[in-house]
Design a protein around this motif. Sequence first.
Motif, mmCIF file in Angstrom:
data_model
loop_
_atom_site.group_PDB
_atom_site.id
_atom_site.type_symbol
_atom_site.label_atom_id
_atom_site.label_comp_id
_atom_site.label_asym_id
_atom_site.label_seq_id
_atom_site.Cartn_x
_atom_site.Cartn_y
_atom_site.Cartn_z
ATOM 1 N N LEU A 1 0.839 -1.197 0.000
ATOM 2 C CA LEU A 1 0.000 0.000 0.000
ATOM 3 C C LEU A 1 0.866 1.235 0.000
ATOM 4 O O LEU A 1 2.038 1.195 0.381
ATOM 5 C CB LEU A 1 -0.935 0.005 1.216
ATOM 6 C CG LEU A 1 -0.287 -0.072 2.601
ATOM 7 C CD1 LEU A 1 -1.124 0.701 3.621
ATOM 8 C CD2 LEU A 1 -0.174 -1.528 3.048
ATOM 9 N N GLY A 2 0.295 2.351 -0.439
ATOM 10 C CA GLY A 2 1.063 3.583 -0.461
ATOM 11 C C GLY A 2 0.190 4.797 -0.649
ATOM 12 O O GLY A 2 -0.991 4.709 -1.005
ATOM 13 N N ILE A 3 0.789 5.939 -0.391
ATOM 14 C CA ILE A 3 0.158 7.244 -0.593
ATOM 15 C C ILE A 3 1.170 8.138 -1.284
ATOM 16 O O ILE A 3 2.354 8.151 -0.916
ATOM 17 C CB ILE A 3 -0.301 7.874 0.734
ATOM 18 C CG1 ILE A 3 -1.334 6.970 1.433
ATOM 19 C CG2 ILE A 3 -0.893 9.266 0.509
ATOM 20 C CD1 ILE A 3 -1.818 7.509 2.784
ATOM 21 N N ASP A 4 0.711 8.863 -2.280
ATOM 22 C CA ASP A 4 1.566 9.779 -3.032
ATOM 23 C C ASP A 4 2.358 10.668 -2.081
ATOM 24 O O ASP A 4 1.802 11.217 -1.132
ATOM 25 C CB ASP A 4 0.680 10.627 -3.951
ATOM 26 C CG ASP A 4 1.476 11.511 -4.887
ATOM 27 O OD1 ASP A 4 2.595 11.120 -5.247
ATOM 28 O OD2 ASP A 4 0.956 12.589 -5.258
ATOM 29 N N LYS A 5 3.653 10.776 -2.306
ATOM 30 C CA LYS A 5 4.599 11.599 -1.546
ATOM 31 C C LYS A 5 4.985 11.023 -0.183
ATOM 32 O O LYS A 5 5.918 11.521 0.456
ATOM 33 C CB LYS A 5 4.079 13.031 -1.335
ATOM 34 C CG LYS A 5 3.787 13.793 -2.612
ATOM 35 C CD LYS A 5 3.306 15.200 -2.295
ATOM 36 C CE LYS A 5 2.960 15.978 -3.551
ATOM 37 N NZ LYS A 5 2.475 17.341 -3.252
ATOM 38 N N LEU A 6 4.270 9.969 0.261
ATOM 39 C CA LEU A 6 4.489 9.475 1.618
ATOM 40 C C LEU A 6 5.132 8.099 1.677
ATOM 41 O O LEU A 6 5.443 7.613 2.754
ATOM 42 C CB LEU A 6 3.163 9.439 2.407
ATOM 43 C CG LEU A 6 2.407 10.758 2.509
ATOM 44 C CD1 LEU A 6 1.159 10.569 3.357
ATOM 45 C CD2 LEU A 6 3.283 11.861 3.104
ATOM 46 N N GLY A 7 5.324 7.459 0.506
ATOM 47 C CA GLY A 7 6.002 6.169 0.499
ATOM 48 C C GLY A 7 5.061 4.991 0.495
ATOM 49 O O GLY A 7 3.832 5.135 0.398
ATOM 50 N N THR A 8 5.643 3.792 0.613
ATOM 51 C CA THR A 8 4.886 2.550 0.551
ATOM 52 C C THR A 8 5.183 1.650 1.744
ATOM 53 O O THR A 8 6.211 1.783 2.407
ATOM 54 C CB THR A 8 5.204 1.766 -0.745
ATOM 55 O OG1 THR A 8 6.600 1.428 -0.739
ATOM 56 C CG2 THR A 8 4.891 2.597 -1.988
ATOM 57 N N GLN A 9 4.258 0.735 1.985
ATOM 58 C CA GLN A 9 4.424 -0.305 2.987
ATOM 59 C C GLN A 9 4.231 -1.655 2.317
ATOM 60 O O GLN A 9 3.463 -1.780 1.356
ATOM 61 C CB GLN A 9 3.374 -0.178 4.095
ATOM 62 C CG GLN A 9 3.359 1.128 4.846
ATOM 63 C CD GLN A 9 2.309 1.126 5.962
ATOM 64 O OE1 GLN A 9 1.475 0.216 6.060
ATOM 65 N NE2 GLN A 9 2.357 2.137 6.819
ATOM 66 N N THR A 10 4.881 -2.695 2.862
ATOM 67 C CA THR A 10 4.681 -4.064 2.405
ATOM 68 C C THR A 10 4.631 -4.979 3.623
ATOM 69 O O THR A 10 5.582 -4.986 4.416
ATOM 70 C CB THR A 10 5.810 -4.527 1.463
ATOM 71 O OG1 THR A 10 5.931 -3.610 0.376
ATOM 72 C CG2 THR A 10 5.520 -5.919 0.913
ATOM 73 N N GLN A 11 3.539 -5.695 3.772
ATOM 74 C CA GLN A 11 3.404 -6.582 4.921
ATOM 75 C C GLN A 11 3.004 -7.985 4.507
ATOM 76 O O GLN A 11 2.082 -8.149 3.691
ATOM 77 C CB GLN A 11 2.337 -6.060 5.895
ATOM 78 C CG GLN A 11 2.645 -4.728 6.528
ATOM 79 C CD GLN A 11 1.667 -3.649 6.115
ATOM 80 O OE1 GLN A 11 0.561 -3.927 5.679
ATOM 81 N NE2 GLN A 11 2.084 -2.408 6.241
ATOM 82 N N LYS A 12 3.691 -8.974 5.047
ATOM 83 C CA LYS A 12 3.251 -10.343 4.900
ATOM 84 C C LYS A 12 2.248 -10.643 5.995
ATOM 85 O O LYS A 12 2.418 -10.224 7.149
ATOM 86 C CB LYS A 12 4.427 -11.313 4.992
ATOM 87 C CG LYS A 12 4.026 -12.768 4.765
ATOM 88 C CD LYS A 12 5.222 -13.697 4.753
ATOM 89 C CE LYS A 12 4.764 -15.133 4.497
ATOM 90 N NZ LYS A 12 5.914 -16.078 4.486
#
Length: 284
Positions: free
Chosen positions: A269-280
Amino acid sequence: MKLLRYGAPGQEKPGLLDDAGQVRDLSAHVSDIAGAALQPETLAKLAGLDVSSLPVVSGTPQEDLRLGPCVGAVGKFVCIGLNYSDHAAESGMAVPPEPVVFNKWTSAIVGPDDNVEIPRGSTKTDWEVELGVVIGKGGRYIEEADAMDHVAGFCVINDVSEREYQIERSGTWDKGKGCDTFGPLGPWLVTKDEVGNYDDLAMWLEVDGKRYQDGTSATMVYKVPFLVSYLSRFMSLQPGDVISTGTPPGVGMGQNPPVYLKGGEVMKLGIDKLGTQTQKVVKA
């Protein structure tokens, strides 16, 4: 600035992300990205540092360098429900006449790429990409016109939710919102000056590569300044408090038929300008 916390769980150190994507250590200037470090005067001092003179931390963030929650020692983790009209519709609920307020317990907070655990007995664990607001200057009875003076910056939040616990097991929503690992924060806290227009940020979330959420903060019903002002009527807001402002449509509960996490999936998931997350997703 993009402020962050790096290192092993419970041993995170303060840092910032430089223009080359390297982490720079801030330990000589602040003890943590938390509390007083988020007040306007401290942020101004950090912004005035010569970034090139700060020690480089080895490793690539979110690859071989773990990032912790972007805010440490969070005092309050306050959330707003049904704050996007189209998400309210997919949930079968009306847009509320005032913001719906609930809490995630601070023990839910984890790093942006840490595992998310399905609670034992859960059958309806769901996802929600949300715009997080981090308080920098405390206050009570804050005027809406002054609200942004109290905001340090923004971050990505996955408001992981167990729908049976939240909706079907009686009581408040909190029961299904604050389970351990249900609050990934980060990867970084982006200061408001760098974010600019926070009212039109693209937001998205995928599960195993399939995009379920694809929205924008522009469709938020109750906007950030109003929420800060509104919440300050009921509680003192303090530096380091986090507000999660609601989610656009596309949650698992809203699919036909509903889709819930079972374990083994990967959320991104992510938001413009704020970066992304990745979770298993794993089973507790």
